[in-house]
Motif scaffolding. Structure first.
Motif, mmCIF file in Angstrom:
data_model
loop_
_atom_site.group_PDB
_atom_site.id
_atom_site.type_symbol
_atom_site.label_atom_id
_atom_site.label_comp_id
_atom_site.label_asym_id
_atom_site.label_seq_id
_atom_site.Cartn_x
_atom_site.Cartn_y
_atom_site.Cartn_z
ATOM 1 N N ARG A 8 0.795 -1.232 0.000
ATOM 2 C CA ARG A 8 0.000 0.000 0.000
ATOM 3 C C ARG A 8 0.822 1.274 0.000
ATOM 4 O O ARG A 8 0.263 2.364 -0.091
ATOM 5 N N LEU A 9 2.146 1.152 0.156
ATOM 6 C CA LEU A 9 2.979 2.331 0.386
ATOM 7 C C LEU A 9 4.157 2.412 -0.571
ATOM 8 O O LEU A 9 4.657 1.394 -1.048
ATOM 9 N N THR A 10 4.610 3.641 -0.778
ATOM 10 C CA THR A 10 5.890 3.913 -1.415
ATOM 11 C C THR A 10 6.742 4.640 -0.389
ATOM 12 O O THR A 10 6.307 5.631 0.194
ATOM 13 N N LEU A 11 7.935 4.119 -0.155
ATOM 14 C CA LEU A 11 8.917 4.811 0.681
ATOM 15 C C LEU A 11 9.900 5.437 -0.292
ATOM 16 O O LEU A 11 10.538 4.741 -1.084
ATOM 17 N N GLY A 105 -2.154 0.089 10.154
ATOM 18 C CA GLY A 105 -1.061 -0.820 9.814
ATOM 19 C C GLY A 105 0.035 -0.215 8.956
ATOM 20 O O GLY A 105 0.978 -0.910 8.563
ATOM 21 N N TYR A 106 -0.046 1.086 8.676
ATOM 22 C CA TYR A 106 0.967 1.709 7.823
ATOM 23 C C TYR A 106 2.354 1.718 8.477
ATOM 24 O O TYR A 106 3.361 1.498 7.806
ATOM 25 N N TRP A 139 5.730 0.815 20.297
ATOM 26 C CA TRP A 139 6.429 -0.428 20.631
ATOM 27 C C TRP A 139 5.666 -1.666 20.187
ATOM 28 O O TRP A 139 6.258 -2.718 19.970
ATOM 29 N N LYS A 140 4.375 -1.555 19.951
ATOM 30 C CA LYS A 140 3.642 -2.698 19.384
ATOM 31 C C LYS A 140 4.060 -2.937 17.934
ATOM 32 O O LYS A 140 4.114 -4.082 17.482
ATOM 33 N N ILE A 141 4.361 -1.863 17.201
ATOM 34 C CA ILE A 141 4.915 -2.032 15.854
ATOM 35 C C ILE A 141 6.226 -2.805 15.936
ATOM 36 O O ILE A 141 6.459 -3.741 15.168
ATOM 37 N N MET A 142 7.073 -2.442 16.877
ATOM 38 C CA MET A 142 8.368 -3.112 17.024
ATOM 39 C C MET A 142 8.173 -4.604 17.270
ATOM 40 O O MET A 142 8.882 -5.440 16.698
#
Length: 186
Positions: A8-11, A105-106, A139-142
């Motif tokens: 869904r993303l472009t970095l 969720g990004y 920290w949940k992302i981690m």
């Protein structure tokens, strides 16, 4: 620097054209209170200086930084980077996502991609990250991306006149390899 793609993303590398969007998102007090270095109020016009400063750090090999953009509409939704410590072959992951984009969720999607880039293209041995202990979204992302809790540094930094605890998480190359043996960047 390469652009990185997710579902869904472009970095992509940030540009001075991103300054207005960065300022608009970073001006939210809820973004500032979850990060160490984003001020509130966010000074008008300072995002252009921020972009030029981080691009200079990147040229010097100290940083890899990306603007996070939604593929559907091209909206800039946040920033993500690795602060590189080449003598130790490690990088410190840092990110922020604009409040309108929280809970979708990004952050996890972008962080997974930068972890992959750090290990597979930069050949780092360890990637670590810190989060205010009162910022579970970070920290949940981690945890979701496979980082392991390494400890809390109590009253380690000061934010707005109060001491804040930092939770540290990390992942080693060997752990990443075990978790992701079938997914590689070409």
């Amino acid at each position: 620097m390469n652009m990185l793609q997710t579902e869904r993303l472009t970095l992509r590398p940030p540009t001075s054209d991103d300054a207005e969007s960065i300022e608009a998102l970073a001006s939210d007090v809820d973004i500032a209170k979850t990060t160490l270095n984003i001020p509130h109020p966010y000074p008008k016009g300072s995002a252009k200086t921020f972009v030029s400063t981080v691009l200079e750090a990147e040229k010097a090999g100290k940083l890899v930084i990306y603007a996070i953009e939604k593929k559907t509409d091209g909206a800039l939704i946040g920033m993500i980077n690795l602060n590189i410590q080449s003598s130790h072959k490690r990088g410190e992951l840092a990110y922020w996502i604009g409040k309108p984009y929280w809970g979708k969720g990004y952050g996890t999607e972008a962080a997974e991609t930068l972890i992959k880039y750090g290990f597979e293209k930069l050949h780092l041995n360890k990637i670590f990250a810190a989060s205010f202990t009162n910022n579970p979204g970070s920290w949940k992302i981690m945890e979701k991306i496979g980082m392991k809790y390494e400890g809390t540094l109590r009253q380690h930094v000061m934010k707005w006149g109060s001491y804040v605890d930092l939770a540290y998480y990390g992942i080693l190359k060997e752990e990443y390899d075990r978790q992701n043996s079938k997914q590689r960047i070409d």
